[in-house]
Design an enzyme around this catalytic site. Structure first.
Site, short mmCIF file in Angstrom:
data_model
loop_
_atom_site.label_atom_id
_atom_site.label_comp_id
_atom_site.label_asym_id
_atom_site.label_seq_id
_atom_site.Cartn_x
_atom_site.Cartn_y
_atom_site.Cartn_z
N GLU A 397 -7.38 3.94 -15.43
CA GLU A 397 -6.21 4.66 -14.92
C GLU A 397 -5.01 4.60 -15.86
O GLU A 397 -4.30 5.59 -16.04
CB GLU A 397 -5.81 4.12 -13.54
CG GLU A 397 -6.70 4.56 -12.41
CD GLU A 397 -7.91 3.68 -12.19
OE1 GLU A 397 -8.66 3.91 -11.22
OE2 GLU A 397 -8.11 2.74 -13.02
N GLN A 419 -8.27 8.60 -7.76
CA GLN A 419 -9.30 8.76 -6.75
C GLN A 419 -8.76 8.40 -5.37
O GLN A 419 -9.06 9.06 -4.38
CB GLN A 419 -10.51 7.89 -7.10
CG GLN A 419 -11.78 8.32 -6.41
CD GLN A 419 -13.00 7.71 -7.07
OE1 GLN A 419 -13.24 6.52 -6.95
NE2 GLN A 419 -13.76 8.54 -7.78
N PHE A 420 -7.96 7.36 -5.33
CA PHE A 420 -7.18 7.00 -4.14
C PHE A 420 -5.80 6.56 -4.64
O PHE A 420 -5.68 5.96 -5.71
CB PHE A 420 -7.84 5.86 -3.36
CG PHE A 420 -9.15 6.24 -2.73
CD1 PHE A 420 -9.19 6.75 -1.44
CD2 PHE A 420 -10.33 6.11 -3.44
CE1 PHE A 420 -10.40 7.12 -0.87
CE2 PHE A 420 -11.54 6.47 -2.88
CZ PHE A 420 -11.58 6.99 -1.59
N ALA A 421 -4.78 6.84 -3.86
CA ALA A 421 -3.42 6.48 -4.26
C ALA A 421 -3.30 4.98 -4.53
O ALA A 421 -2.51 4.56 -5.38
CB ALA A 421 -2.42 6.89 -3.18
N ASP A 422 -4.09 4.18 -3.84
CA ASP A 422 -4.06 2.72 -4.03
C ASP A 422 -4.35 2.35 -5.49
O ASP A 422 -3.81 1.37 -6.01
CB ASP A 422 -5.11 2.05 -3.13
CG ASP A 422 -5.08 2.57 -1.71
OD1 ASP A 422 -4.75 1.80 -0.81
OD2 ASP A 422 -5.39 3.77 -1.51
N PHE A 423 -5.22 3.14 -6.13
CA PHE A 423 -5.67 2.78 -7.48
C PHE A 423 -4.60 3.02 -8.54
O PHE A 423 -4.76 2.63 -9.70
CB PHE A 423 -6.93 3.57 -7.84
CG PHE A 423 -8.12 3.29 -6.95
CD1 PHE A 423 -8.11 2.23 -6.04
CD2 PHE A 423 -9.25 4.08 -7.02
CE1 PHE A 423 -9.20 1.97 -5.21
CE2 PHE A 423 -10.34 3.83 -6.21
CZ PHE A 423 -10.31 2.77 -5.30
N HIS A 464 -7.83 1.50 0.32
CA HIS A 464 -8.05 2.95 0.26
C HIS A 464 -7.18 3.69 1.27
O HIS A 464 -7.45 4.84 1.60
CB HIS A 464 -9.52 3.28 0.54
CG HIS A 464 -10.48 2.78 -0.48
ND1 HIS A 464 -10.86 1.46 -0.54
CD2 HIS A 464 -11.13 3.41 -1.49
CE1 HIS A 464 -11.72 1.29 -1.54
NE2 HIS A 464 -11.89 2.45 -2.14
#
Length: 658
Positions: A397, A419-423, A464
């Site tokens: 990322e 892929q997910f905002a968390d990442f 997630h």
């Protein structure tokens, strides 16, 4: 030291000497000015000039180079005007950052130089993006990026090498192995026998070069550049050298054994090369003296220009306006027929139409190519736009965000899908320290949109389900968009891609396939900073965004007696605070609903702004409603209790009764 000129002309050999001498003489002058208090800090490259000069001389002037703080020779070889360099180091307006940053923390498109930031690592990924743009434009160019042996410990180094290898990018990763990262010796920095071995794991060609031998540096890099311009591939170059002064002047060199200092002093790149030139009758003493006189004259004249320049003045309006690149929003209204589609379809349509509109737009993310992304936003995009513009990325990322910045620097646009905002946490640094600050620091746009699938209500647990917009609304230079409806999502995404500033575009996963709306099939835009008044009433103002909009609508439908203004904020930075003020002045009460946990969120700032600017209109305290102060849990009952949906109704009724 053994010098072999390998057929270089006399003129080239003398040029390399002059190019090394100039930064050395500038540095010696700067050290005097530092002691006199006329500059604030200095990172010395004395003893390392052969690397900067050799690499910069091997590159063509239109090829980007990303130096570090010991690479003065890059700037002088590219013939950056000395008066501007001197102004930069004195924090004056004629410098490249108008006094907003110091030393070599700047870039200049005029000379194809992209300066470092103190976090070091992101520039490696930026070089990937610049090189990728060259490949996509079919330009046979090389990009060179510098780091130190300490920087090879950073994750960004490994991510950038991995991406460059996977994508066959013509990047020279230049590592200056000068023995110490500040005071940490290499034995405490890494355990591989040779730094060049770090390229092996990524399938990258790598070399160890005598970084004090200007002829070896130049001829080796020149040969590699000629080859990878024709057949793109990354190369790792490790230049063995030594830092003869402190990390910066204040830190000194007491931690360095004297024997080591003496050994490297004997390998001084300038003195040894000058002796070679004399011995080979390439440069006479008279020529040497003349060159020095010319450089002294140039230094003195340009220093005087910088000294005569007044101190930089502060202008609040200009400071604030320069945080963002100017963007003249153009309204594009839809004309064609509509279709009843989901939020996920609207985002996909908006992205597809933007890809058609901007042929320099590249989308990048994990699994977005043939697979179409985990939410199928980009399904069919490879067939429509090709694998070069719809790019699967490794799980990198940080380097991918940086590569987006590099694409932008080299004239392209980028959309990066988390892929997910968390990442995004693993790409946080380049977003908040590189993208957000580039225009304010040196006037460079950051034409990057980062798509952020976010939010709870889907039983995805702590990693997630976050809605982490407050991480970014705090950072000047970023724009934050958070639509709740398909129509808004499509139009706002088009605007985000048109905008030359970095945009965090939040997409709530629970709304992806549950919210339908009539949406125009053709391309259109919507403005940032304009809230949407969904319901009108005189008793209370509800301000919210994302899933909170639908929770509020559901509550109002169940309680038809409540006369409320319901504001869907749509964008959080810029924030339409004026619409909130207008509504509060009418209703006298305000409740703010957010899915994020309470403390430090967007609701807190809205509350503070209203209290400061509308206090005399309030008939009750401003109320904030948000999720619990815990990570978001997985089990349905726990998640339902975490989210503020049910608590909102109770808080709304309580505030109405106040």
């Amino acid at each position: 030291m053994q010098y072999t000129n390998k057929g270089l002309s006399v003129e080239r050999q003398i040029q390399l000497y002059r190019r090394m001498l100039k930064p050395r003489m500038i540095e010696e002058k700067m050290l005097i000015l530092l002691r006199q208090g006329k500059i604030s800090k200095w990172f010395s490259g004395i003893g390392q000039e052969a690397i900067s000069v050799g690499v910069a001389s091997a590159l063509e002037n239109e090829e980007y180079i990303l130096p570090m703080h010991r690479n003065l020779g890059v700037f002088t070889t590219r013939e950056v005007p000395l008066d501007r360099l001197f102004s930069q180091w004195q924090g004056k307006a004629n410098g490249f950052t108008q006094g907003r940053d110091r030393s070599f923390h700047f870039g200049t498109q005029d000379y194809k130089i992209v300066g470092m930031i103190s976090h070091l690592g992101p520039q490696l990924g930026v070089a990937d993006g610049i090189a990728l743009a060259n490949v996509l434009k079919k330009e046979k160019k090389v990009t060179a990026v510098f780091t130190g042996e300490g920087g090879t410990s950073e994750g960004d180094f490994h991510e950038a090498l991995n991406i460059a290898a996977v994508w066959d990018l013509p990047v020279l990763f230049c590592v200056e192995n000068n023995g110490y990262g500040l005071s940490t010796p290499t034995k405490e920095q890494f355990r591989c026998k040779n730094l060049a071995d770090k390229g092996i794991g990524y399938g990258i060609e790598s070399y160890t070069i005598d970084g004090n031998n200007i002829l070896e540096v130049f001829t080796t890099v020149d040969a590699i550049c000629k080859r990878i311009r024709q057949k793109p591939a990354p190369v790792l170059l490790v230049f063995d050298t030594f830092r003869m002064r402190g990390h910066e002047e204040a830190s000194g060199t007491k931690y360095v054994p004297q024997e080591l200092m003496d050994r490297w002093a004997a390998k001084d790149p300038l003195e040894n090369y000058l002796e070679f030139l004399h011995n080979e009758n390439i440069l006479s003493e008279e020529q040497e003296v003349q060159i020095k006189k010319e450089i002294i004259k140039e230094i003195d004249e340009n220093l005087q220009i910088a000294f005569d320049e007044p101190a930089v003045s502060s202008n609040i309006s200009k400071e604030l306006s320069d945080v963002y690149c100017p963007f003249d929003y153009e309204e594009t209204s839809p004309n064609g027929e509509k279709e009843n589609i989901r939020l996920v379809d609207a985002i996909s349509s908006g992205l597809r139409l933007s890809m058609e509109k901007h042929d320099n737009l590249v989308v990048m993310g994990q699994d977005i190519a043939d697979y179409g992304g985990v939410f199928k936003i980009t399904e069919g995009f490879v067939e429509a736009f090709g694998i070069e513009r719809v790019r699967n990325t490794p799980i990198c990322e940080s380097a991918v965000v940086s590569a987006g910045m590099g694409l932008c620097i080299n004239g392209m646009k980028a959309v990066v899908e988390m892929q997910f905002a968390d990442f995004v946490s693993t790409g946080f640094n380049p977003i908040v320290n590189y993208l957000a600050k580039s225009h304010y620091r040196w006037g460079e746009k950051a034409d990057v949109v980062i798509r952020m699938p976010c939010g709870g209500g889907v039983g995805a647990g702590p990693f997630h389900s976050q809605t982490n917009e407050a991480w970014f609304t705090k950072t000047p230079g970023l724009k934050v968009v958070y639509p709740a409806f398909p129509y808004d999502a499509k139009g706002l995404l088009a605007t985000a891609i048109n905008d030359p500033n970095p945009v965090l575009f939040f997409e709530h996963k629970a709304l992806y396939r549950s919210i339908y709306q009539e949406v125009p099939k053709d391309y259109y835009t919507l403005p940032f900073g304009k809230a949407n008044l969904l319901r009108e009433g005189k008793s209370i103002t509800i301000a919210t965004y994302g899933a909170g909009v639908h929770w509020a609508l559901e509550t109002l439908e169940k309680n038809p007696e409540i006369e409320a203004d319901l504001l869907d904020l749509r964008t959080l930075a810029p924030l339409d605070i004026d619409s909130i003020y207008t509504s509060v002045k009418k209703t006298g009460k305000l409740i703010i609903l957010q899915e994020d946990s309470l403390f430090g969120g967007v609701a807190s700032d809205i509350s503070a702004l209203v209290m400061e600017n509308c206090f005399e209109y309030l008939d009750a305290p401003v109320k904030r409603v948000a999720s619990l102060e815990t990570p978001i849990p997985f089990a349905k009952n726990l998640e339902n209790n975490y989210l503020p949906k049910e608590r909102f109704t109770e808080a709304l009724l309580d505030l109405l009764r106040y």
